[in-house]
Each structure stands twice: as C-alpha cells, then as structure tokens.
Write a protein that holds these residues in place. Structure first.
Motif, PDB file in Angstrom:
ATOM      1  N   ASN A 110     -51.644 -26.281   3.242  1.00 27.36           N
ATOM      2  CA  ASN A 110     -52.007 -26.110   1.833  1.00 27.36           C
ATOM      3  C   ASN A 110     -53.240 -26.967   1.523  1.00 27.36           C
ATOM      4  OD1 ASN A 110     -51.991 -25.446  -0.886  1.00 27.36           O
ATOM      5  ND2 ASN A 110     -50.467 -26.990  -1.415  1.00 27.36           N
ATOM      6  N   PRO A 111     -54.407 -26.561   2.053  1.00 26.77           N
ATOM      7  CA  PRO A 111     -55.630 -27.343   1.837  1.00 26.77           C
ATOM      8  C   PRO A 111     -56.160 -27.190   0.413  1.00 26.77           C
ATOM      9  CG  PRO A 111     -56.138 -25.353   3.061  1.00 26.77           C
ATOM     10  CD  PRO A 111     -54.640 -25.382   2.917  1.00 26.77           C
ATOM     11  N   ASN A 112     -55.345 -27.673  -0.510  1.00 28.98           N
ATOM     12  CA  ASN A 112     -55.611 -27.556  -1.934  1.00 28.98           C
ATOM     13  C   ASN A 112     -56.562 -28.677  -2.359  1.00 28.98           C
ATOM     14  OD1 ASN A 112     -55.498 -27.265  -4.723  1.00 28.98           O
ATOM     15  ND2 ASN A 112     -53.433 -28.150  -4.896  1.00 28.98           N
ATOM     16  N   ASN A 113     -57.850 -28.484  -2.120  1.00 28.73           N
ATOM     17  CA  ASN A 113     -58.813 -29.549  -2.387  1.00 28.73           C
ATOM     18  C   ASN A 113     -58.915 -29.903  -3.870  1.00 28.73           C
ATOM     19  OD1 ASN A 113     -59.571 -30.016   0.303  1.00 28.73           O
ATOM     20  ND2 ASN A 113     -60.891 -28.213   0.278  1.00 28.73           N
ATOM     21  N   THR A 114     -58.505 -28.983  -4.732  1.00 27.43           N
ATOM     22  CA  THR A 114     -58.479 -29.293  -6.165  1.00 27.43           C
ATOM     23  C   THR A 114     -57.545 -30.462  -6.447  1.00 27.43           C
ATOM     24  OG1 THR A 114     -58.928 -26.983  -6.702  1.00 27.43           O
ATOM     25  CG2 THR A 114     -58.016 -28.345  -8.457  1.00 27.43           C
ATOM     26  N   ALA A 115     -56.490 -30.570  -5.665  1.00 29.88           N
ATOM     27  CA  ALA A 115     -55.530 -31.659  -5.850  1.00 29.88           C
ATOM     28  C   ALA A 115     -56.157 -33.019  -5.571  1.00 29.88           C
ATOM     29  CB  ALA A 115     -54.324 -31.451  -4.939  1.00 29.88           C
ATOM     30  N   LEU A 116     -57.210 -33.027  -4.761  1.00 29.74           N
ATOM     31  CA  LEU A 116     -57.860 -34.284  -4.397  1.00 29.74           C
ATOM     32  C   LEU A 116     -58.930 -34.694  -5.400  1.00 29.74           C
ATOM     33  CD1 LEU A 116     -58.215 -33.755  -0.545  1.00 29.74           C
ATOM     34  CD2 LEU A 116     -56.280 -34.673  -1.848  1.00 29.74           C
ATOM     35  N   LYS A 117     -59.029 -33.943  -6.496  1.00 26.05           N
ATOM     36  CA  LYS A 117     -60.009 -34.258  -7.537  1.00 26.05           C
ATOM     37  C   LYS A 117     -59.349 -34.813  -8.795  1.00 26.05           C
ATOM     38  CE  LYS A 117     -63.128 -30.643  -5.844  1.00 26.05           C
ATOM     39  NZ  LYS A 117     -63.806 -29.355  -6.142  1.00 26.05           N
ATOM     40  N   SER A 118     -58.068 -35.120  -8.668  1.00 22.60           N
ATOM     41  CA  SER A 118     -57.318 -35.650  -9.809  1.00 22.60           C
ATOM     42  C   SER A 118     -56.759 -37.022  -9.447  1.00 22.60           C
ATOM     43  CB  SER A 118     -56.193 -34.683 -10.179  1.00 22.60           C
ATOM     44  OG  SER A 118     -55.560 -35.069 -11.375  1.00 22.60           O
ATOM     45  N   THR A 119     -56.043 -37.642 -10.357  1.00 23.57           N
ATOM     46  CA  THR A 119     -55.366 -38.907 -10.098  1.00 23.57           C
ATOM     47  C   THR A 119     -53.903 -38.784 -10.503  1.00 23.57           C
ATOM     48  OG1 THR A 119     -56.145 -39.716 -12.252  1.00 23.57           O
ATOM     49  CG2 THR A 119     -57.401 -40.396 -10.297  1.00 23.57           C
ATOM     50  N   TYR A 120     -53.070 -39.660  -9.917  1.00 28.82           N
ATOM     51  CA  TYR A 120     -51.623 -39.470 -10.015  1.00 28.82           C
ATOM     52  C   TYR A 120     -50.887 -40.773 -10.303  1.00 28.82           C
ATOM     53  CZ  TYR A 120     -53.019 -35.122  -7.845  1.00 28.82           C
ATOM     54  OH  TYR A 120     -53.642 -33.931  -7.587  1.00 28.82           O
ATOM     55  N   ASP A 121     -49.734 -40.617 -10.967  1.00 31.84           N
ATOM     56  CA  ASP A 121     -48.849 -41.756 -11.207  1.00 31.84           C
ATOM     57  C   ASP A 121     -48.151 -42.176  -9.919  1.00 31.84           C
ATOM     58  OD1 ASP A 121     -48.907 -42.087 -14.228  1.00 31.84           O
ATOM     59  OD2 ASP A 121     -48.381 -39.961 -14.048  1.00 31.84           O
ATOM     60  N   TYR A 122     -47.865 -41.207  -9.069  1.00 37.43           N
ATOM     61  CA  TYR A 122     -47.222 -41.520  -7.792  1.00 37.43           C
ATOM     62  C   TYR A 122     -47.659 -40.504  -6.737  1.00 37.43           C
ATOM     63  CZ  TYR A 122     -43.990 -37.745  -9.107  1.00 37.43           C
ATOM     64  OH  TYR A 122     -43.464 -36.540  -9.489  1.00 37.43           O
ATOM     65  N   ILE A 123     -47.670 -40.970  -5.495  1.00 36.53           N
ATOM     66  CA  ILE A 123     -47.984 -40.126  -4.349  1.00 36.53           C
ATOM     67  C   ILE A 123     -46.887 -40.331  -3.316  1.00 36.53           C
ATOM     68  CG2 ILE A 123     -49.625 -39.640  -2.481  1.00 36.53           C
ATOM     69  CD1 ILE A 123     -51.847 -40.704  -4.268  1.00 36.53           C
ATOM     70  N   VAL A 124     -46.424 -39.253  -2.712  1.00 39.56           N
ATOM     71  CA  VAL A 124     -45.428 -39.357  -1.644  1.00 39.56           C
ATOM     72  C   VAL A 124     -46.035 -38.881  -0.331  1.00 39.56           C
ATOM     73  CG1 VAL A 124     -43.507 -39.089  -3.243  1.00 39.56           C
ATOM     74  CG2 VAL A 124     -44.420 -37.066  -2.122  1.00 39.56           C
ATOM     75  N   CYS A 125     -45.737 -39.622   0.733  1.00 42.27           N
ATOM     76  CA  CYS A 125     -46.184 -39.274   2.093  1.00 42.27           C
ATOM     77  C   CYS A 125     -44.963 -39.407   3.000  1.00 42.27           C
ATOM     78  CB  CYS A 125     -47.280 -40.216   2.578  1.00 42.27           C
ATOM     79  SG  CYS A 125     -48.863 -40.059   1.760  1.00 42.27           S
ATOM     80  N   CYS A 126     -44.287 -38.314   3.258  1.00 38.85           N
ATOM     81  CA  CYS A 126     -43.066 -38.350   4.058  1.00 38.85           C
ATOM     82  C   CYS A 126     -43.373 -37.951   5.497  1.00 38.85           C
ATOM     83  CB  CYS A 126     -42.013 -37.418   3.459  1.00 38.85           C
ATOM     84  SG  CYS A 126     -40.425 -37.520   4.306  1.00 38.85           S
TER      85      CYS A 126
END
Length: 208
Positions: A110-126
């Motif tokens: 899911n190379p959703n590069n739009t997601a990498l142009k925002s900021t987040y309260d939390y990020i998960v890396c499982c």
C-alpha cells in the motif's frame, strides 16, 4: 562497516548460516552485512508467503499488545498511521472496528505516499523496524510524521546479551536485517529527543 543507525564503528559479531553480522560499538545494534540483503522483488516475494488473515484470532492476538496500547492512550478523535501495514493490516482493521481514524502505509502492499504528507498523534510499526535497510532514515521519517505530543509504538523481538545469537530463531528470517538491544532503543530515544521510552516484552513506546 559503519552502523546503519548511528554511524559508529561496527565489529564482526557472528558468521552463521552463510551470513555475516556486525555489532555496533556504540548503540549496540546488530546488523546483517548488506551483501546479504534481498532484492526488492525477492523481499516482496518473501512477504507474500505470510498468511495474514485479518479475521484470524491468532493473528489478532499477536498484534493485541499494540492495539491495547493505542486504545489505552488514544481515542477515535486522534489520528493514527499503521506504518508497514503489510498485506493484511490487522491493527488498522481492529482499531477501525472501534471507530478509530487510522491510515495505512506499506512500501510493497500500500504505497500510499499521501499518508506520508500528514502528521499523526500515534504511529504503529508491528514487526517492521527489524526490516529497515536504512534505519536512521526510517526513524527520521517516523519522527517527522509524529505530532509534538505523539507516540511511536513498535513491536519487535529485542536482543538481550543473554540470548545465544547463533541459535536465535529471529535472525533466520532473510528479511530481518537489524536487531535492537535496549541500548539501541535508548540511543533512538536520546537522539530523536523522545521524552520517554517504555519497553514491555516485545512492545516499545517512544513518546514525545
């Protein structure tokens, strides 16, 4: 060879199963020699062998430490990112069932590069950070994507000196290229200026 995370000197640590590993003299991370890295195509082929059924109770239980940690600290009003969500984004699936606002990104599925142009309260890396060919670059990105009060939740098997590395099953996956000790995680906390680091079994939480 320089450490791919902190840039310090590394020393030969192990030669096992026709692979060579180095240990950083500073952050204590363990690195697979890049000579053994898989190509992009071979790496994706390996991931496609995984059976990631988001409705499977066993798979849901496997990711439950991260789901529970997010649920305890954040709610549906917060914005999250599942980074390295894979072919079966079970964390996002479970959180969305409870109304959470979470976006997925995966370089292969899911190379959703739009997601990498925002900021987040939390990020998960499982089960993601052990796959980083360029961990410094990846943590710089993750840090930039977090809001000033954000939390990065990671799940990986942490290497402790008491572990017999040559017999350690976790290193045998050909896509696992960087292994983190508590010292390595502390280096990340300090150098990316996280306020707190919490380690519980395989769950790691860096908070700003």
């Amino acid at each position: 060879m320089q450490c791919s995370l902190c840039g310090s000197e590394t020393k030969l640590y192990s030669e096992i199963l026709d692979k060579t590993y180095f240990k950083c003299t500073h952050c204590k991370g363990i690195l697979l020699d890049p000579f053994h890295y898989l190509s992009t195509e071979a790496e994706k082929d390996r991931y496609q062998l995984h059976v990631n059924d988001i409705t499977d109770p066993g798979y849901q239980n496997f990711v439950s430490p991260i789901v529970n940690a997010v649920s305890q600290k954040y709610n549906a009003h917060h914005k999250g990112l599942d980074f390295g969500s894979g072919s079966g984004p079970v964390i996002s699936y479970l959180l969305k069932k409870n109304g959470y606002n979470i976006t997925t990104y995966d370089p292969f599925f899911n190379p959703n590069n739009t997601a990498l142009k925002s900021t987040y309260d939390y990020i998960v890396c499982c089960e993601v950070i052990e796959h980083f060919y360029h961990p410094l670059r990846e943590f710089e990105l993750l840090n930039a994507l977090l809001l000033e009060t954000g939390t990065l939740f990671c799940k990986t098997s942490i290497y402790h000196p008491s572990i017999d590395f040559d017999a350690w099953w976790y290193k045998n996956d050909p896509t696992h290229v960087f292994f983190y000790s508590p010292d390595t995680l502390q280096w990340i906390k300090e150098n990316f200026k996280f306020k707190t680091l919490e380690i519980s079994d395989k769950l790691i939480a860096f908070s700003k």
